[in-house]
Design an enzyme around this catalytic site. Structure first.
Site, PDB file in Angstrom:
ATOM      1  N   ARG A 182       0.829  -1.232   0.000  1.00  0.00           N
ATOM      2  CA  ARG A 182       0.000   0.000   0.000  1.00  0.00           C
ATOM      3  C   ARG A 182       0.861   1.279   0.000  1.00  0.00           C
ATOM      4  O   ARG A 182       0.539   2.264   0.678  1.00  0.00           O
ATOM      5  CB  ARG A 182      -0.932   0.027   1.210  1.00  0.00           C
ATOM      6  CG  ARG A 182      -1.998  -1.054   1.218  1.00  0.00           C
ATOM      7  CD  ARG A 182      -2.927  -0.929   0.014  1.00  0.00           C
ATOM      8  NE  ARG A 182      -4.086  -1.765   0.188  1.00  0.00           N
ATOM      9  CZ  ARG A 182      -4.130  -3.072  -0.100  1.00  0.00           C
ATOM     10  NH1 ARG A 182      -3.057  -3.672  -0.598  1.00  0.00           N
ATOM     11  NH2 ARG A 182      -5.236  -3.760   0.080  1.00  0.00           N
ATOM     12  N   SER A 193     -10.585  -0.396   3.121  1.00  0.00           N
ATOM     13  CA  SER A 193      -9.842  -0.579   4.377  1.00  0.00           C
ATOM     14  C   SER A 193      -9.336   0.770   4.857  1.00  0.00           C
ATOM     15  O   SER A 193      -8.651   1.469   4.105  1.00  0.00           O
ATOM     16  CB  SER A 193      -8.611  -1.459   4.150  1.00  0.00           C
ATOM     17  OG  SER A 193      -8.982  -2.694   3.620  1.00  0.00           O
ATOM     18  N   GLU A 213      -4.739   3.965   5.932  1.00  0.00           N
ATOM     19  CA  GLU A 213      -4.375   3.689   4.542  1.00  0.00           C
ATOM     20  C   GLU A 213      -4.678   4.882   3.627  1.00  0.00           C
ATOM     21  O   GLU A 213      -3.867   5.214   2.773  1.00  0.00           O
ATOM     22  CB  GLU A 213      -5.096   2.430   4.050  1.00  0.00           C
ATOM     23  CG  GLU A 213      -4.525   1.941   2.735  1.00  0.00           C
ATOM     24  CD  GLU A 213      -5.418   0.926   2.055  1.00  0.00           C
ATOM     25  OE1 GLU A 213      -5.778   1.160   0.885  1.00  0.00           O
ATOM     26  OE2 GLU A 213      -5.733  -0.086   2.684  1.00  0.00           O
TER      27      GLU A 213
END
Ligand code: EPU
Length: 355
Positions: A176, A252, A348
């Site tokens: 990520r 997420s 995130e």
């Protein structure tokens, strides 16, 4: 489908930025407003961004808005890339090279590639957002990350005022993460992404949720194709994750945290059922959703923000939320997880500071 963006060039076009309500331009549905916003459709508009940034002081590139927490007032100039087109641009050692404009919808691209027989992106079906955002956070799901399929990124370098092609290795992709998150803010405008897709299908069915398909293939090798994986991933995601068109969310909200082998051993001894995946370097990736769930947050609300009732990793807008509501909930969760497990959860999405 179109001329590759990287080949379009001619004289630069002038740009005018205007105030825009961004509430419908971020999937969390946070109330947000840009003082100045411009949509780019042609590569020859990009050089004129320089003057806009000088005028407005800073630049924020906003794709599908599915991985950002926007403040109520966004300063500088907001740039919305709308470059379109999906083109087969070449072949390389048993792979198709496919180029897609940054403004294409990610899921539509995956569906189109599967229909064309350009396999390899099917595990990444139904991820919200636009193609240009995919390399920024190295999107990943069900055993595949973009880094496994990325050929290169065609981008405008605001520092050098030049169109460049960054090979996959130059993009610094990690879990990520990528150089696009760390290089100076406003340096890159991604115009197109090129994918390297195997001409011979290689199913990736190791993720636990896909084990039923793996077993079906063991029984009859040709019983599961890329379209079947695409359909299965869509069904799993629809069952677990809220549709942003119905409930505001950014997928997420936290990354799955990595801990040392010692830290993992201590946690596993104390907490039965701890969900953890051993990584190549010996560390362990913990399932943040499990940690948050165990702290009792699943389905709970704090103000106008809440935790999704089927996936604790997803924070949702219960209606009329602003950035402050989501960030207050995120902080409360971080504090609880830190207190119980000694692990700091990292958001995130990109949290954009207020103007
Ligand atoms: N779990 C719980 N409770 C929950 C949620 C999860 O106990 O509320 C447990 C699950 O039972 C499972 C484990 O945690 O054992 C992992 O859950 P899951 O398989 O749903 O995956 P994830 O770690 O929560 C990651 C990605 C997702 C991606 C899925 C599938 C991150 C931060 N998230 O989620 O990506 O779709 O794996 O590969 O890496 C996204 O980035 O927006 C995203 C949705």
């Amino acid at each position: 489908m179109s001329i590759p963006l990287s080949k379009t060039s001619s004289k630069s076009a002038a740009l005018v930025a205007e105030p825009v309500d961004l509430t419908a331009c971020n999937t969390l549905g946070l109330r947000s407003h840009a003082r100045a916003c411009v949509t780019l459709e042609q590569a020859n508009q990009v050089p004129a961004l320089h003057d806009l940034v000088v005028l407005h002081g800073a630049m924020l590139v906003l794709g599908g808005g599915s991985n950002v927490v926007l403040p109520e007032e966004v300063g500088g100039v907001v740039v919305r890339p709308a470059f379109k087109g999906v083109t087969l641009v070449g072949e390389d050692d048993g792979h198709w090279i496919v180029e897609a404009g940054a403004g294409e919808n990610w899921h539509a691209l995956v569906a189109y590639c599967v229909a064309q027989g350009w396999w390899g992106l099917e595990n990444l079906a139904l991820i919200p957002g636009n193609v240009g955002a995919a390399p920024v956070q190295n999107i990943g799901a069900y055993g595949i990350e973009l880094v496994d399929r990325l050929h290169s990124v065609v981008a405008w370098d605001m520092h050098a005022q030049a169109l460049v092609t960054l090979a996959s290795k130059e993009c610094g992709l990690a879990y990520r993460d990528s150089r696009f998150k760390h290089d100076a803010a406003g340096r890159w405008v991604i115009l197109a992404v090129r994918f390297r897709l195997p001409q011979t299908w290689q199913p990736m069915l190791d993720y636990p949720d896909l084990h039923a398909l793996k077993e079906a293939r063991l029984v009859a090798d040709d019983s599961v194709d890329a379209k079947a994986v695409f359909d299965a991933v869509c069904a799993i995601r629809r069952a677990k994750l809220p549709d942003p068109a119905r409930i505001g969310n950014a997928g997420s909200f936290f990354k799955n945290p990595w801990v040392s082998a010692e830290h993992h051993r201590a946690l596993a001894e104390k907490f039965s059922g701890l969900v953890a995946y051993r990584q190549a370097d010996g560390r362990y990736k913990l399932a943040a959703g499990w940690l948050i769930d165990q702290c009792g947050w699943k389905g709970r609300d704090l103000g106008a923000a809440g935790v999704h009732d089927r996936q604790a990793l997803v924070l949702v807008n219960r209606g009329g939320a602003r950035a402050g509501d989501i960030l207050a909930l995120a902080r409360a969760i971080q504090d609880d997880v830190m207190g119980r497990y000694g692990v700091m959860l990292e958001p995130e999405p990109v949290v954009v500071p207020p103007a």
